[in-house]
Enzyme design. Structure first.
Site, PDB file in Angstrom:
ATOM      1  N   HIS A 119      -5.382   7.473   7.084  1.00 46.43           N
ATOM      2  CA  HIS A 119      -4.835   7.884   5.802  1.00 46.43           C
ATOM      3  C   HIS A 119      -5.132   9.368   5.606  1.00 46.43           C
ATOM      4  O   HIS A 119      -6.242   9.822   5.887  1.00 46.43           O
ATOM      5  CB  HIS A 119      -5.468   7.068   4.672  1.00 46.43           C
ATOM      6  CG  HIS A 119      -4.712   7.134   3.387  1.00 46.43           C
ATOM      7  ND1 HIS A 119      -4.708   8.259   2.591  1.00 46.43           N
ATOM      8  CD2 HIS A 119      -3.934   6.222   2.752  1.00 46.43           C
ATOM      9  CE1 HIS A 119      -3.967   8.032   1.516  1.00 46.43           C
ATOM     10  NE2 HIS A 119      -3.479   6.804   1.592  1.00 46.43           N
ATOM     11  N   HIS A 130      -7.931   3.943   8.024  1.00 49.81           N
ATOM     12  CA  HIS A 130      -7.594   3.198   6.809  1.00 49.81           C
ATOM     13  C   HIS A 130      -7.036   1.810   7.063  1.00 49.81           C
ATOM     14  O   HIS A 130      -7.358   0.861   6.348  1.00 49.81           O
ATOM     15  CB  HIS A 130      -6.595   4.013   6.000  1.00 49.81           C
ATOM     16  CG  HIS A 130      -6.098   3.339   4.765  1.00 49.81           C
ATOM     17  ND1 HIS A 130      -6.953   2.868   3.799  1.00 49.81           N
ATOM     18  CD2 HIS A 130      -4.831   3.059   4.322  1.00 49.81           C
ATOM     19  CE1 HIS A 130      -6.256   2.325   2.810  1.00 49.81           C
ATOM     20  NE2 HIS A 130      -4.978   2.415   3.111  1.00 49.81           N
ATOM     21  N   GLU A 184      -2.723   7.171  -2.353  1.00 51.17           N
ATOM     22  CA  GLU A 184      -1.468   7.890  -2.139  1.00 51.17           C
ATOM     23  C   GLU A 184      -0.724   8.116  -3.446  1.00 51.17           C
ATOM     24  O   GLU A 184       0.140   8.986  -3.542  1.00 51.17           O
ATOM     25  CB  GLU A 184      -0.592   7.112  -1.157  1.00 51.17           C
ATOM     26  CG  GLU A 184       0.656   7.847  -0.734  1.00 51.17           C
ATOM     27  CD  GLU A 184       1.271   7.225   0.510  1.00 51.17           C
ATOM     28  OE1 GLU A 184       2.496   7.087   0.529  1.00 51.17           O
ATOM     29  OE2 GLU A 184       0.529   6.909   1.451  1.00 51.17           O
ATOM     30  N   ARG A 210       2.512   8.914   6.631  1.00 48.69           N
ATOM     31  CA  ARG A 210       1.066   9.114   6.647  1.00 48.69           C
ATOM     32  C   ARG A 210       0.593   9.761   7.947  1.00 48.69           C
ATOM     33  O   ARG A 210      -0.311  10.600   7.935  1.00 48.69           O
ATOM     34  CB  ARG A 210       0.355   7.780   6.412  1.00 48.69           C
ATOM     35  CG  ARG A 210       0.467   7.296   4.986  1.00 48.69           C
ATOM     36  CD  ARG A 210      -0.208   5.957   4.800  1.00 48.69           C
ATOM     37  NE  ARG A 210      -0.221   5.580   3.377  1.00 48.69           N
ATOM     38  CZ  ARG A 210      -0.709   4.439   2.926  1.00 48.69           C
ATOM     39  NH1 ARG A 210      -1.220   3.548   3.767  1.00 48.69           N
ATOM     40  NH2 ARG A 210      -0.694   4.163   1.627  1.00 48.69           N
ATOM     41  N   LEU A 238     -11.045   6.090  -0.031  1.00 46.30           N
ATOM     42  CA  LEU A 238      -9.649   6.459  -0.179  1.00 46.30           C
ATOM     43  C   LEU A 238      -9.371   7.189  -1.493  1.00 46.30           C
ATOM     44  O   LEU A 238      -9.834   6.782  -2.558  1.00 46.30           O
ATOM     45  CB  LEU A 238      -8.782   5.203  -0.116  1.00 46.30           C
ATOM     46  CG  LEU A 238      -7.290   5.436   0.078  1.00 46.30           C
ATOM     47  CD1 LEU A 238      -7.037   6.062   1.432  1.00 46.30           C
ATOM     48  CD2 LEU A 238      -6.540   4.117  -0.027  1.00 46.30           C
ATOM     49  N   PHE A 286       6.471   6.556  -3.169  1.00 43.72           N
ATOM     50  CA  PHE A 286       5.389   6.532  -2.197  1.00 43.72           C
ATOM     51  C   PHE A 286       5.920   7.212  -0.943  1.00 43.72           C
ATOM     52  O   PHE A 286       7.138   7.302  -0.747  1.00 43.72           O
ATOM     53  CB  PHE A 286       4.955   5.092  -1.900  1.00 43.72           C
ATOM     54  CG  PHE A 286       3.558   4.754  -2.325  1.00 43.72           C
ATOM     55  CD1 PHE A 286       3.001   5.269  -3.482  1.00 43.72           C
ATOM     56  CD2 PHE A 286       2.776   3.899  -1.560  1.00 43.72           C
ATOM     57  CE1 PHE A 286       1.718   4.945  -3.881  1.00 43.72           C
ATOM     58  CE2 PHE A 286       1.487   3.568  -1.930  1.00 43.72           C
ATOM     59  CZ  PHE A 286       0.953   4.092  -3.098  1.00 43.72           C
ATOM     60  N   GLN A 318      -4.009   3.415  11.595  1.00 41.82           N
ATOM     61  CA  GLN A 318      -3.518   4.403  10.627  1.00 41.82           C
ATOM     62  C   GLN A 318      -4.669   5.196  10.021  1.00 41.82           C
ATOM     63  O   GLN A 318      -5.630   4.613   9.498  1.00 41.82           O
ATOM     64  CB  GLN A 318      -2.742   3.717   9.505  1.00 41.82           C
ATOM     65  CG  GLN A 318      -2.132   4.696   8.528  1.00 41.82           C
ATOM     66  CD  GLN A 318      -1.192   4.031   7.556  1.00 41.82           C
ATOM     67  OE1 GLN A 318      -1.629   3.397   6.593  1.00 41.82           O
ATOM     68  NE2 GLN A 318       0.113   4.153   7.799  1.00 41.82           N
ATOM     69  N   ARG A 355       2.237   2.278   9.196  1.00 39.19           N
ATOM     70  CA  ARG A 355       2.555   1.465   8.020  1.00 39.19           C
ATOM     71  C   ARG A 355       3.123   2.305   6.886  1.00 39.19           C
ATOM     72  O   ARG A 355       2.579   3.349   6.541  1.00 39.19           O
ATOM     73  CB  ARG A 355       1.309   0.711   7.528  1.00 39.19           C
ATOM     74  CG  ARG A 355       1.587  -0.113   6.269  1.00 39.19           C
ATOM     75  CD  ARG A 355       0.421  -0.992   5.902  1.00 39.19           C
ATOM     76  NE  ARG A 355      -0.747  -0.252   5.498  1.00 39.19           N
ATOM     77  CZ  ARG A 355      -0.949   0.241   4.264  1.00 39.19           C
ATOM     78  NH1 ARG A 355      -0.020   0.115   3.342  1.00 39.19           N
ATOM     79  NH2 ARG A 355      -2.074   0.882   3.981  1.00 39.19           N
TER      80      ARG A 355
END
Length: 627
Positions: A280, A395, A300, A331, A297, A164, A278, A430
């Site tokens: 995304h 997000h 990821e 991100r 979304l 990730f 955040q 995050r």
């Protein structure tokens, strides 16, 4: 969880007896009792009084994990949620959950997980919260496995792990691309085994508090409209964040709208670091796929499995912004890169860029990303053969309620908070895969602590005249709101608020824009005097009107903290202060007194020696491991 009766069923004798037997157990079941009060027209209005040793507001993963700990300690909490049972925002967390298991990369351990989290959070995280989460997570994953969560497996049978963004090793455990849904199903199955009472379709509009402690909550049944007074000496807020305040967001419109933060602020609790929202990098684009998909979304995991970003000139543009980490950089870095490509005219006519994973084997994509394949197939796009269009979307909110992470305590006696409702683990940005991790790691700790705080007398708390009067004033205020007959709908104002935040407190910010946002917010707030609610209680119009009151409060606090932080750090990027300031490694605390906000600074603590050592080693993901 065991469903509590709806209002049209028999209102007494409604719940099983407590399992008892454990230290701190109440030995008393949840109860519902009918009440009647007089209204100005003399007709009177009925409402229910529900008593419970612990009230958990929010039925996602964080609330469920708290409740499981309480039930395992012999207590009988009541969990309430705004949606149908099992339908919570947790289900939208698709890509995975972090834990340093070392299934594929034996070198990984909890200190490196903590170091990655601190680096991603630009060292504004609460180090203790980070370390608690990282240390707890291997055990929480094994616990979920024991409870039946069907994790994907590596060739040797171990729980599989994927890359990730911004993670040094393959650390993200997953169930295809439906990890959050699978996790919530597992937690709910465990809660049902423990017969934890649950009540769905309930909206809380006020916590009952004297400014020093809480005594419960007031709200209404979203199906019948009946008023509800919840009486409890211990209340846990697990009701999510506030990213849905923004025009483009990955949540549904009636969740993550700041109710947890606004409710807590009204009791005297403080909020922390609200300026960190955040965005995304990869949300769907409504102009291409339809308005109902705008901002939804694209997990990821698509990039974690090798997806690449291209502009309309067929440039793999992350080579320009992050040649080492490419699409798997943090991100905030990837989101700003996409925004800049679009602003420079290298985006599509729909205001997006391309995300392409078609170079991977089609069967591999279908195995690892089944939900993404299914979703886009339904929209006429085969992601195994062609790219999809994406653009940043609001997000997740790193800011939230200020708590003690060992206990969940908020500083107001009897009020606790957990999950995305709080701030501390994620700092200024995050790390992907940490949101689900926080819910179960900290959720267990909070539940364990609350269980020790519940005494025998808490099992059947009485309702004082003062508490009843406070609740009845709230019911009267709700009636007045429902009767509003102006000429502007709450959905109109919510939409305008979303545009205001997107333009003035979005991915790129500056002083003039933030001040303009505050001025526009005051105009918008004045227009609530002309609010029109259609359908009374209950109705969607009424629910949105309640949401609006929460959202205006949290929006103002977000704008004010973004204005106060004169630096760029993580998700907070000030074009007029583009550098990260060494004197700004501080958190901003928001408190409220009679509608006026105060902002204070608090120094951030240092991590422990083992985590400092991991930071000094300089572990870092290099994207080309995937090539």
């Amino acid at each position: 969880m065991t469903e509590m009766p709806a209002d049209d069923r028999e209102p007494t004798g409604v719940a099983r007896g407590s399992s008892g037997g454990a230290a701190g157990g109440s030995g008393v079941a949840n109860r519902i009792e009918p009440e009647r009060r007089s209204s100005s027209d003399g007709e009177g209005l009925e409402y229910d009084v529900v008593t419970t040793p612990v009230l958990v507001i929010g039925a996602g993963a964080a609330g469920a994990r708290v409740a499981i700990s309480l039930a395992e300690a012999g207590l009988e909490p009541l969990v309430i949620g705004k949606r149908d049972h099992g339908d919570a925002h947790t289900t939208w967390a698709a890509g995975g959950i972090n834990a340093a298991l070392g299934s594929l990369d034996e070198e990984d351990d909890w200190t490196i997980h903590a170091a990655d989290t601190l680096n991603e959070g630009h060292h504004l995280n609460d180090p203790e919260a980070v370390e608690l989460t990282a240390r707890e997570m291997p055990d929480r994953i094994r616990e979920l496995e024991e409870w039946g969560m069907p994790f994907d497996r590596a060739d040797d049978g171990a729980i599989n792990q994927r890359y990730f963004g911004a993670q040094s090793y393959r650390r993200t455990c997953f169930v295809g691309d439906r990890t959050g849904e699978a996790m919530l199903e597992t937690l709910i199955d465990r809660a049902r085994e423990l017969e934890i009472p649950h009540r769905e379709n309930v909206m809380i509009t006020r916590l009952l508090s004297d400014g020093r402690r809480v005594f419960g909550a007031a709200g209404f049944d979203m199906e019948s409209g009946r008023g509800l007074l919840f009486r409890s000496n211990h209340v846990v807020l697990a009701a999510g964040g506030f990213s849905a305040l923004y025009d483009r967001h990955s949540s549904r419109d009636d969740e993550n709208n700041g109710d947890a933060q606004a409710l807590a602020l009204e009791t005297g609790s403080r909020l922390l670091d609200l300026e960190f929202v955040q965005f995304h990098p990869t949300g769907m684009v409504g102009e291409r796929y339809g308005e109902q998909w705008d901002g939804r979304l694209v997990t990821e995991a698509v990039r974690g499995e090798g997806g690449r970003l291209y502009n309309t000139e067929n440039e793999r543009f992350m080579e320009r912004y992050s040649p080492e980490q490419m699409e798997l950089d943090a991100r905030d870095v990837v989101a700003r890169a996409i925004a800049r490509e679009i602003d420079a005219g290298r985006g599509t006519e729909n205001g997006s860029v391309y995300l392409d994973i078609s170079h991977r084997d089609g069967d591999y994509i279908r195995e690892r990303l089944p939900r993404m394949v299914e979703r886009f197939t339904s929209l006429g796009v085969d992601i195994t053969k062609e790219p999809i269009e994406v653009a940043p979307t609001a997000h997740y909110t790193m800011g939230g309620i200020d708590i003690d992470f060992h206990t969940g305590e908020t500083g107001v006696c009897g009020l606790y908070a957990v999950g995305e409702a709080v701030s501390g683990v994620h700092g200024a940005n995050r790390l992907g895969g940490n949101s689900l991790a926080e819910t179960v790691a900290i959720g267990k700790l909070v539940g364990d602590h609350v269980a020790t705080e519940v005494g025998t007398s808490d099992g059947s708390p009485s309702v004082t005249d003062e508490q009843r009067a406070l609740a009845e004033r709230e019911f009267q205020a709700l009636e007045s709101l429902a009767a509003a007959d102006g000429d502007v709908s709450p959905t109109t104002l919510l939409a305008e608020l979303g545009e205001l935040l997107w333009h003035h407190a979005g991915i790129l910010r500056d002083e003039s824009g933030l001040r303009a946002g505050l001025e526009e917010l005051e105009v918008l707030r004045d227009r609530t005097r002309d609010l029109r609610v259609d359908g009374g209680i209950p109705s969607r119009s009424f629910e949105y009107a309640v949401d609006l009151s929460f959202s205006l409060t949290v929006a103002e606090a977000t704008l004010r903290t973004a204005l106060a932080r004169t630096e760029s750090r993580g998700a907070h990027h000030r074009t007029d202060y583009p550098e990260t300031g060494s004197d700004w490694r501080v958190s901003l605390l928001v408190s409220a007194d009679e509608g006026q906000f105060a902002i204070d600074r608090r120094e951030v603590d240092e991590p422990s020696a083992p985590v400092k050592a991991a930071l000094e080693e300089g572990y870092e993901l290099h994207y080309h491991h995937l090539e």
